[in-house]
Design a protein around this motif. Sequence first.
Motif, PDB file in Angstrom:
ATOM      1  N   SER A 159       0.829  -1.198   0.000  1.00  0.00           N
ATOM      2  CA  SER A 159       0.000   0.000   0.000  1.00  0.00           C
ATOM      3  C   SER A 159       0.867   1.252   0.000  1.00  0.00           C
ATOM      4  O   SER A 159       1.847   1.346   0.753  1.00  0.00           O
ATOM      5  CB  SER A 159      -0.913   0.014   1.223  1.00  0.00           C
ATOM      6  OG  SER A 159      -1.817  -1.067   1.166  1.00  0.00           O
ATOM      7  N   MET A 160       0.530   2.180  -0.911  1.00  0.00           N
ATOM      8  CA  MET A 160       1.187   3.479  -1.043  1.00  0.00           C
ATOM      9  C   MET A 160       2.574   3.402  -1.667  1.00  0.00           C
ATOM     10  O   MET A 160       3.340   4.348  -1.604  1.00  0.00           O
ATOM     11  CB  MET A 160       1.253   4.185   0.311  1.00  0.00           C
ATOM     12  CG  MET A 160      -0.102   4.454   0.917  1.00  0.00           C
ATOM     13  SD  MET A 160       0.022   5.285   2.491  1.00  0.00           S
ATOM     14  CE  MET A 160       0.813   6.810   1.979  1.00  0.00           C
ATOM     15  N   GLU A 161       2.923   2.268  -2.308  1.00  0.00           N
ATOM     16  CA  GLU A 161       4.229   2.141  -2.931  1.00  0.00           C
ATOM     17  C   GLU A 161       4.166   2.153  -4.458  1.00  0.00           C
ATOM     18  O   GLU A 161       5.175   2.401  -5.116  1.00  0.00           O
ATOM     19  CB  GLU A 161       4.907   0.841  -2.491  1.00  0.00           C
ATOM     20  CG  GLU A 161       5.375   0.830  -1.061  1.00  0.00           C
ATOM     21  CD  GLU A 161       6.161  -0.424  -0.712  1.00  0.00           C
ATOM     22  OE1 GLU A 161       6.862  -0.402   0.317  1.00  0.00           O
ATOM     23  OE2 GLU A 161       6.080  -1.418  -1.461  1.00  0.00           O
ATOM     24  N   GLY A 204       0.662   7.870  11.407  1.00  0.00           N
ATOM     25  CA  GLY A 204      -0.549   7.241  10.898  1.00  0.00           C
ATOM     26  C   GLY A 204      -0.250   6.102   9.943  1.00  0.00           C
ATOM     27  O   GLY A 204      -1.160   5.567   9.301  1.00  0.00           O
ATOM     28  N   HIS A 205       1.028   5.701   9.840  1.00  0.00           N
ATOM     29  CA  HIS A 205       1.445   4.637   8.926  1.00  0.00           C
ATOM     30  C   HIS A 205       2.578   3.894   9.609  1.00  0.00           C
ATOM     31  O   HIS A 205       3.688   4.409   9.712  1.00  0.00           O
ATOM     32  CB  HIS A 205       1.901   5.266   7.600  1.00  0.00           C
ATOM     33  CG  HIS A 205       2.123   4.284   6.501  1.00  0.00           C
ATOM     34  ND1 HIS A 205       2.814   4.609   5.358  1.00  0.00           N
ATOM     35  CD2 HIS A 205       1.752   2.993   6.355  1.00  0.00           C
ATOM     36  CE1 HIS A 205       2.845   3.556   4.550  1.00  0.00           C
ATOM     37  NE2 HIS A 205       2.215   2.565   5.133  1.00  0.00           N
ATOM     38  N   LEU A 231      -8.274   0.469   5.067  1.00  0.00           N
ATOM     39  CA  LEU A 231      -7.438  -0.460   5.811  1.00  0.00           C
ATOM     40  C   LEU A 231      -6.419  -1.107   4.884  1.00  0.00           C
ATOM     41  O   LEU A 231      -6.584  -1.111   3.667  1.00  0.00           O
ATOM     42  CB  LEU A 231      -8.303  -1.557   6.456  1.00  0.00           C
ATOM     43  CG  LEU A 231      -9.310  -1.099   7.509  1.00  0.00           C
ATOM     44  CD1 LEU A 231     -10.320  -2.197   7.795  1.00  0.00           C
ATOM     45  CD2 LEU A 231      -8.581  -0.699   8.793  1.00  0.00           C
ATOM     46  N   HIS A 232      -5.399  -1.704   5.479  1.00  0.00           N
ATOM     47  CA  HIS A 232      -4.431  -2.478   4.732  1.00  0.00           C
ATOM     48  C   HIS A 232      -4.640  -3.965   5.012  1.00  0.00           C
ATOM     49  O   HIS A 232      -5.313  -4.331   5.992  1.00  0.00           O
ATOM     50  CB  HIS A 232      -3.018  -2.074   5.128  1.00  0.00           C
ATOM     51  CG  HIS A 232      -2.629  -0.717   4.616  1.00  0.00           C
ATOM     52  ND1 HIS A 232      -1.349  -0.217   4.745  1.00  0.00           N
ATOM     53  CD2 HIS A 232      -3.333   0.242   3.966  1.00  0.00           C
ATOM     54  CE1 HIS A 232      -1.288   0.991   4.203  1.00  0.00           C
ATOM     55  NE2 HIS A 232      -2.489   1.291   3.739  1.00  0.00           N
ATOM     56  N   PRO A 233      -4.096  -4.838   4.181  1.00  0.00           N
ATOM     57  CA  PRO A 233      -4.232  -6.282   4.431  1.00  0.00           C
ATOM     58  C   PRO A 233      -3.787  -6.666   5.836  1.00  0.00           C
ATOM     59  O   PRO A 233      -2.911  -6.033   6.413  1.00  0.00           O
ATOM     60  CB  PRO A 233      -3.312  -6.898   3.365  1.00  0.00           C
ATOM     61  CG  PRO A 233      -3.336  -5.914   2.252  1.00  0.00           C
ATOM     62  CD  PRO A 233      -3.382  -4.565   2.911  1.00  0.00           C
ATOM     63  N   PHE A 234      -4.422  -7.706   6.344  1.00  0.00           N
ATOM     64  CA  PHE A 234      -4.220  -8.286   7.672  1.00  0.00           C
ATOM     65  C   PHE A 234      -5.031  -7.586   8.757  1.00  0.00           C
ATOM     66  O   PHE A 234      -5.056  -8.044   9.898  1.00  0.00           O
ATOM     67  CB  PHE A 234      -2.732  -8.336   8.061  1.00  0.00           C
ATOM     68  CG  PHE A 234      -1.868  -9.000   7.028  1.00  0.00           C
ATOM     69  CD1 PHE A 234      -1.922 -10.376   6.845  1.00  0.00           C
ATOM     70  CD2 PHE A 234      -1.035  -8.254   6.207  1.00  0.00           C
ATOM     71  CE1 PHE A 234      -1.157 -10.993   5.864  1.00  0.00           C
ATOM     72  CE2 PHE A 234      -0.257  -8.862   5.237  1.00  0.00           C
ATOM     73  CZ  PHE A 234      -0.321 -10.239   5.064  1.00  0.00           C
ATOM     74  N   ALA A 235      -5.714  -6.483   8.417  1.00  0.00           N
ATOM     75  CA  ALA A 235      -6.654  -5.902   9.384  1.00  0.00           C
ATOM     76  C   ALA A 235      -7.827  -6.860   9.571  1.00  0.00           C
ATOM     77  O   ALA A 235      -8.320  -7.461   8.602  1.00  0.00           O
ATOM     78  CB  ALA A 235      -7.153  -4.554   8.879  1.00  0.00           C
ATOM     79  N   MET A 262       0.655  -0.801   8.006  1.00  0.00           N
ATOM     80  CA  MET A 262      -0.751  -0.623   8.353  1.00  0.00           C
ATOM     81  C   MET A 262      -1.122   0.853   8.410  1.00  0.00           C
ATOM     82  O   MET A 262      -0.342   1.696   8.848  1.00  0.00           O
ATOM     83  CB  MET A 262      -1.042  -1.279   9.713  1.00  0.00           C
ATOM     84  CG  MET A 262      -2.504  -1.227  10.147  1.00  0.00           C
ATOM     85  SD  MET A 262      -3.667  -1.946   8.951  1.00  0.00           S
ATOM     86  CE  MET A 262      -3.023  -3.627   8.823  1.00  0.00           C
ATOM     87  N   MET A 263      -2.332   1.124   7.938  1.00  0.00           N
ATOM     88  CA  MET A 263      -3.028   2.384   8.164  1.00  0.00           C
ATOM     89  C   MET A 263      -4.459   2.027   8.508  1.00  0.00           C
ATOM     90  O   MET A 263      -4.963   0.970   8.107  1.00  0.00           O
ATOM     91  CB  MET A 263      -3.012   3.280   6.927  1.00  0.00           C
ATOM     92  CG  MET A 263      -1.658   3.739   6.473  1.00  0.00           C
ATOM     93  SD  MET A 263      -1.747   4.824   5.024  1.00  0.00           S
ATOM     94  CE  MET A 263      -2.310   6.349   5.779  1.00  0.00           C
ATOM     95  N   ALA A 264      -5.159   2.900   9.210  1.00  0.00           N
ATOM     96  CA  ALA A 264      -6.558   2.636   9.553  1.00  0.00           C
ATOM     97  C   ALA A 264      -7.275   3.973   9.717  1.00  0.00           C
ATOM     98  O   ALA A 264      -7.021   4.714  10.663  1.00  0.00           O
ATOM     99  CB  ALA A 264      -6.652   1.820  10.843  1.00  0.00           C
TER     100      ALA A 264
END
Length: 369
Positions: free
Chosen positions: A62-64, A245-246, A279-283, A347-349
């Motif tokens: 995420s975000m890359e 936040g990340h 959300l990112h994976p694994f949440a 992670m971000m949420a």
Amino acid sequence: MTLTVLGGLIYYSSLKTRHKELIKSKIYYSLNLVDSEWKKELIKDKVVFTSPTFVISGIYKSMEGPKSDIYPTIDDSKEELLWLTSFKTRAFSDSETTEISNDFVCHTNFEYRDAEHYNRWGFTERINEHYPRITSISNGIESFQLPKGYGFPVYSNERIVLNAQALNHNITDSTFNIKHKIEIGFKRHANTKLKPLRSQTIYIMLPFDKKNPYAGPTDKIPDACIPVETKLHTYYDENNNPLSGHWIVPPGKHEYSFNASKQLAIKDSIRIHQITPHLHPFAETFSLLNKTTGEVIYNCDSENFVNKIGLKSAPTFQSEEGIWLYKNNTYELTLTVKNTTSKNQEMMASMAIFYYDKEMQEKIDEHIN
């Protein structure tokens, strides 16, 4: 010349993936190796934007991945009030004819231009009050509609901001091109009178040591996180302590919480009608709680894919009746994550919330037939 090239290669190799992709995309577009232009199609009650080509050549968390921004209007042939009612992003092959997996959708951010948006209404006091995001949709939450009877008001010739970014958690053995098609559904005020919603984003932020940001938990900061990096998504509390936040999630199951009352900044009360998680994976679960009353306002039980990395679904909240939040109550965001891999993950949420905008309703009633 050789030393310059060598120095450039050394510098490039030292960059993070997201920064490498910015350079690669600029080269692809500058040399016309791939399509670099956004496209727009206005179709009755929706507008469809097609992104430039994104070249997928590696793993992008995420975000890359490759990304692109555009500052369009919905219909600049005239000026009229529109109600934004739905948001959707789909991934396509670069031919634009074949829809592919949304595994390649990192996020689409929909934003208004703060000064332009509020100056049109005479709401100068709202400028810079909140980050000017309408909403965000992302992997696992690629589309949603606002509740019946509600919309987000913009003018047809008002410039908005779209930010699209690609994702690839799983494919390592090939290079290929994709595009994103982004749909915004709307209704014309001349045909349909809706109730205005105002948007705001709330998100989990975790502390870290600004002198040694990657130390993780210490006796001094037992709940410290390891930020992904300190240049982006770093914020500060009232005592100038940094918050991220990340952040990095190590293998295993973890729980996080954050007091979101100050982010909400409720002046009296608000009535929430829509919540969309990011959300990112694994949440696993992501909740908004009223700690004063014990009420669970919204609980997102997300579903992860079993045979690959990625979010399969993350349900949104929608209500025509709405749920009230009050100034003197305490609100908390809670998140549980289960990193099932043997590697650190990111992670971000956050939650994009929409609540009834009484002041905007008064402006519309006063100035628009």
